[in-house]
Scaffold this motif. Structure first.
Motif, PDB file in Angstrom:
ATOM      1  N   GLN A  64      13.026  -3.120   7.036  1.00  0.00           N
ATOM      2  CA  GLN A  64      13.502  -3.087   5.730  1.00  0.00           C
ATOM      3  C   GLN A  64      11.618  -3.981   5.625  1.00  0.00           C
ATOM      4  O   GLN A  64      10.790  -4.615   5.744  1.00  0.00           O
ATOM      5  CB  GLN A  64      13.983  -4.909   6.879  1.00  0.00           C
ATOM      6  N   ASP A  65      11.887  -3.692   4.253  1.00  0.00           N
ATOM      7  CA  ASP A  65      10.853  -4.070   2.913  1.00  0.00           C
ATOM      8  C   ASP A  65      10.850  -4.997   2.220  1.00  0.00           C
ATOM      9  O   ASP A  65      11.837  -4.795   1.455  1.00  0.00           O
ATOM     10  CB  ASP A  65      10.527  -2.194   2.895  1.00  0.00           C
ATOM     11  N   ASN A  66      10.019  -6.071   2.636  1.00  0.00           N
ATOM     12  CA  ASN A  66      10.149  -6.752   1.633  1.00  0.00           C
ATOM     13  C   ASN A  66       8.634  -7.085   0.843  1.00  0.00           C
ATOM     14  O   ASN A  66       7.803  -7.455   1.709  1.00  0.00           O
ATOM     15  CB  ASN A  66       9.923  -8.357   2.521  1.00  0.00           C
ATOM     16  N   ASN A  67       8.558  -7.481  -0.359  1.00  0.00           N
ATOM     17  CA  ASN A  67       7.987  -7.778  -0.716  1.00  0.00           C
ATOM     18  C   ASN A  67       7.659  -8.557  -1.832  1.00  0.00           C
ATOM     19  O   ASN A  67       8.809  -8.636  -2.951  1.00  0.00           O
ATOM     20  CB  ASN A  67       6.618  -6.175  -1.018  1.00  0.00           C
ATOM     21  N   ARG A  68       6.626  -8.941  -2.693  1.00  0.00           N
ATOM     22  CA  ARG A  68       6.125  -9.198  -4.236  1.00  0.00           C
ATOM     23  C   ARG A  68       5.255  -9.401  -4.973  1.00  0.00           C
ATOM     24  O   ARG A  68       4.310  -8.979  -4.641  1.00  0.00           O
ATOM     25  CB  ARG A  68       6.487 -10.809  -4.045  1.00  0.00           C
ATOM     26  N   VAL A  69       5.155  -9.088  -6.417  1.00  0.00           N
ATOM     27  CA  VAL A  69       4.353  -8.651  -7.281  1.00  0.00           C
ATOM     28  C   VAL A  69       3.931  -9.597  -7.384  1.00  0.00           C
ATOM     29  O   VAL A  69       4.101 -11.252  -8.555  1.00  0.00           O
ATOM     30  CB  VAL A  69       4.724  -8.020  -8.317  1.00  0.00           C
ATOM     31  N   VAL A  70       2.296  -9.088  -7.706  1.00  0.00           N
ATOM     32  CA  VAL A  70       1.032 -10.552  -7.789  1.00  0.00           C
ATOM     33  C   VAL A  70       0.806 -10.077  -9.367  1.00  0.00           C
ATOM     34  O   VAL A  70       0.191  -8.803  -9.821  1.00  0.00           O
ATOM     35  CB  VAL A  70       0.023 -10.425  -6.835  1.00  0.00           C
ATOM     36  N   ARG A  71       0.607 -10.661 -10.285  1.00  0.00           N
ATOM     37  CA  ARG A  71       0.277 -10.488 -11.729  1.00  0.00           C
ATOM     38  C   ARG A  71      -0.838 -11.275 -11.859  1.00  0.00           C
ATOM     39  O   ARG A  71      -1.915 -12.051 -11.228  1.00  0.00           O
ATOM     40  CB  ARG A  71       1.330 -10.815 -12.926  1.00  0.00           C
ATOM     41  N   ASP A  72      -1.605 -10.351 -12.605  1.00  0.00           N
ATOM     42  CA  ASP A  72      -2.963 -10.826 -13.816  1.00  0.00           C
ATOM     43  C   ASP A  72      -2.958 -12.018 -13.876  1.00  0.00           C
ATOM     44  O   ASP A  72      -2.044 -12.392 -14.881  1.00  0.00           O
ATOM     45  CB  ASP A  72      -3.670  -9.703 -14.077  1.00  0.00           C
ATOM     46  N   ALA A  73      -4.251 -12.197 -14.722  1.00  0.00           N
ATOM     47  CA  ALA A  73      -4.733 -13.629 -15.686  1.00  0.00           C
ATOM     48  C   ALA A  73      -3.523 -13.268 -16.864  1.00  0.00           C
ATOM     49  O   ALA A  73      -3.129 -13.783 -17.488  1.00  0.00           O
ATOM     50  CB  ALA A  73      -5.951 -13.780 -16.098  1.00  0.00           C
ATOM     51  N   ALA A  74      -3.250 -12.143 -16.992  1.00  0.00           N
ATOM     52  CA  ALA A  74      -2.655 -11.903 -18.576  1.00  0.00           C
ATOM     53  C   ALA A  74      -1.105 -12.080 -18.620  1.00  0.00           C
ATOM     54  O   ALA A  74      -0.077 -11.372 -19.364  1.00  0.00           O
ATOM     55  CB  ALA A  74      -3.482 -10.253 -18.890  1.00  0.00           C
ATOM     56  N   GLY A  75      -1.153 -12.027 -17.304  1.00  0.00           N
ATOM     57  CA  GLY A  75       0.686 -11.794 -16.383  1.00  0.00           C
ATOM     58  C   GLY A  75       1.205 -10.032 -16.489  1.00  0.00           C
ATOM     59  O   GLY A  75       2.761 -10.296 -16.107  1.00  0.00           O
ATOM     60  N   GLU A  76       0.117  -9.331 -16.112  1.00  0.00           N
ATOM     61  CA  GLU A  76       0.747  -8.153 -16.702  1.00  0.00           C
ATOM     62  C   GLU A  76       0.995  -8.032 -14.329  1.00  0.00           C
ATOM     63  O   GLU A  76       0.050  -8.129 -13.657  1.00  0.00           O
ATOM     64  CB  GLU A  76      -0.350  -7.257 -16.702  1.00  0.00           C
ATOM     65  N   PRO A  77       1.553  -7.195 -14.258  1.00  0.00           N
ATOM     66  CA  PRO A  77       1.837  -7.121 -12.639  1.00  0.00           C
ATOM     67  C   PRO A  77       0.415  -5.851 -12.285  1.00  0.00           C
ATOM     68  O   PRO A  77      -0.340  -5.537 -12.697  1.00  0.00           O
ATOM     69  CB  PRO A  77       2.599  -5.859 -12.960  1.00  0.00           C
ATOM     70  N   HIS A  78      -0.226  -6.527 -11.585  1.00  0.00           N
ATOM     71  CA  HIS A  78      -1.717  -6.223 -10.719  1.00  0.00           C
ATOM     72  C   HIS A  78      -1.718  -5.489  -9.174  1.00  0.00           C
ATOM     73  O   HIS A  78      -2.039  -3.940  -8.776  1.00  0.00           O
ATOM     74  CB  HIS A  78      -2.104  -7.148 -10.503  1.00  0.00           C
TER      75      HIS A  78
END
Length: 249
Positions: A84-98
């Protein structure tokens, strides 16, 4: 100390590059951290039947902010494990996926158990005999297969949750005596007369088993009933014909 595998991926356009994989990956999949920290290994290890679905969800996750899904991945010994793979996207200061921060949990045993339960349920549903499970104390039906639907005329939707005695036992019955025998012997085997939904009598060869809790207290009752109504009628007709033949002789 968590038994799961933690990972961090760096997002580069539509691609991801592993920058951290916890050491538990060796316990889970038999590969070293160095081997697991390569996108090519992950892509090559995905089960062929899961690959397109997983990659599609991964790309979509850049927009949605993460995902939770289950898929198969190959162990170093060649066998596939369900994770089971659970994750989340962390974005940079500009709101872009990092980055993507996630965790793998081994659910192989859970999936195996679920598959066994599905197979058992399918076998029960396909059985010609009426298979009925009821709560010992409330007498309410918890399992009512298609064989029971065919024999008694009540659908599963109608039967489940209903009191079994009110569904199939005739008004005059020895229910209490059978219950005492069930508790004392742990089971009952013999012919019993039941009633169908339309009021007709059905004679069944009943095999009833008491299911107990670990402490020995009664929990539920399993019944496997075979319709012998027509068989009994034919036997009665045969005996009558034999008697008439004897009289004629």
């Amino acid at each position: 100390h968590t038994p799961a595998v933690l990972y961090v991926l760096r997002i580069e356009g539509q691609n991801v590059v592993p920058i951290l994989v916890s050491e538990n990956v060796e316990r889970l999949l038999g590969v070293t951290v160095a081997e697991a920290a390569r996108t090519q290994w992950w892509l090559a290890s995905l089960h062929p039947d899961d690959r397109d679905r997983v990659l599609g969800v991964l790309i979509e996750a850049f927009k949605t902010g993460g995902y939770s899904m289950e898929y198969r991945i190959r162990h170093k010994n060649g066998h596939y494990h369900w994770v089971q793979d659970n994750n989340r996207v962390v974005r940079d200061a500009a709101g872009e996926p990092h980055q993507v921060v996630g965790v793998w949990t081994d659910i192989t045993e859970r999936r195996r158990t679920e598959e066994q339960l599905r197979e058992q349920a399918d076998i029960i549903e396909r059985a010609q005999d009426a298979i009925i499970m009821r709560d010992f104390f409330s007498d309410r039906v918890t399992v009512w297969n298609s064989g029971a639907e065919h024999l008694y005329g009540w659908s599963a939707k109608e039967a489940i949750g209903s009191v079994l005695a009110e569904l199939i036992l005739p008004k005059e019955n020895n229910h209490d005596a059978l219950l005492e025998q069930l508790v004392s012997n742990g089971g009952f085997f013999g012919e019993v007369t039941h009633c169908a939904k339309d009021g007709r009598e059905v004679l069944v060869d009943a095999r009833v088993t008491l299911i107990r809790n670990e402490d020995g207290s009664p929990r539920s009752v399993l019944a496997i009933n075979t319709d012998v109504t027509e068989q009994k009628k034919l036997k009665s007709q045969l005996l009558r014909a034999q008697r008439l033949e004897s009289i004629g002789t």
